[in-house]
Design a protein around this motif. Structure first.
Motif, short mmCIF file in Angstrom:
data_model
loop_
_atom_site.label_atom_id
_atom_site.label_comp_id
_atom_site.label_asym_id
_atom_site.label_seq_id
_atom_site.Cartn_x
_atom_site.Cartn_y
_atom_site.Cartn_z
N ARG A 76 -7.38 38.11 -63.64
CA ARG A 76 -7.92 38.98 -62.84
C ARG A 76 -8.89 39.82 -63.72
N THR A 77 -9.68 40.58 -62.16
CA THR A 77 -10.91 40.69 -63.52
C THR A 77 -10.45 43.16 -62.95
N CYS A 78 -10.04 43.82 -64.06
CA CYS A 78 -10.50 44.81 -63.87
C CYS A 78 -11.23 45.96 -64.65
N ASP B 279 -5.49 42.16 -57.61
CA ASP B 279 -6.40 43.14 -56.77
C ASP B 279 -6.93 44.54 -57.23
N CYS B 280 -6.66 43.81 -58.64
CA CYS B 280 -6.71 45.46 -59.34
C CYS B 280 -5.88 46.96 -58.77
N ASN B 281 -4.60 46.35 -57.85
CA ASN B 281 -4.40 48.10 -57.36
C ASN B 281 -3.26 48.26 -58.72
#
Length: 236
Positions: free
Chosen positions: A186-188, A233-235
């Protein structure tokens, strides 16, 4: 559907120009010649078919493996590994005597691969393909033997070859019999992290590559599997 060693390029058309683009890939020629069954059945694949666009033309190419190799994977992955803006194909390729390796294929066949694990019936589960540390080079990551050794392993692609960069024990992303791999990259907020799970599947880990070392954070519980998707989803 889920599932070439260097030099095994069979039934492929003439070499394509450097600007030819791979647009799709799939495993074909299902086979039971290996029978490891780590992905839930005894079927792997003996060939890779891929579509190449060049100019206004479309070509369908095929790589057929020798009888002692199979593609032991969920599906081929398309990602730009060499930084030319065009994707390569990343797959798990297994030598039936030496176990799994992570291989990269281009328009004209195999580019490179990691060493095979070294023993039959030993597998690796890909995590992702990304520039993990922001240095401009792309890294490929996987969990080496996610059911046994559980080692997160990172390789860097440069000058047509793969160099091992870092490893860390205590990660998994697959259970025997599952026909999917959990987690990913992921990329957050501009930060690239690999998402994996603790060996008992109770916790979610986010791991960064910093100065060629892996730094792991426990980011929360793994509740009914949905938490992993929220993490990607960066949540959290």
């Amino acid at each position: 559907m889920r599932r070439a060693a260097l030099g095994f390029l069979v039934g492929v058309a003439l070499a394509a120009p450097a600007w030819a683009e791979i647009t799709a890939a799939q495993f074909v020629d299902p086979t039971g010649r290996y029978g490891h069954g780590v992905l839930g059945d005894a079927i792997e694949y003996g060939a890779l078919e891929y579509t190449v666009q060049e100019g206004g033309k479309t070509r369908r190419l095929r790589i057929t493996l020798p009888q002692d190799h199979v593609f032991e994977d969920i599906a081929p992955r398309l990602a730009d590994v060499d930084g030319d803006g065009l994707p390569e194909i990343i797959v798990v390729e297994t030598d039936m005597r030496q176990g799994a390796a992570l291989a990269i294929y281009g328009v004209n066949g195999k580019i490179t691969e990691t060493p095979h694990i070294g023993q039959s019936n030993r597998w690796l589960a890909p995590v992702g393909v990304a520039d993990l540390d922001g240095d401009g080079a792309v890294e490929l990551s996987y969990v080496d033997r996610p059911h046994l050794a559980r080692v997160l392993t990172v390789w860097r692609f440069q000058d047509g070859a793969l160099e091992k960069v870092a490893t860390q024990t205590g990660h998994t992303n697959h259970s025997i019999g599952q026909d999917y791999i959990t987690g990913g990259v992921r990329t957050c907020g501009g930060v690239v992290e690999m998402i994996t799970l603790s060996p008992d599947w109770s916790r979610i880990y986010a791991t960064r590559l910093i100065d060629d070392a892996l730094e792991r954070r426990d980011i929360g519980p793994n509740e009914k599997g949905a938490s992993v998707e929220r993490a990607l989803d960066c949540n959290f």
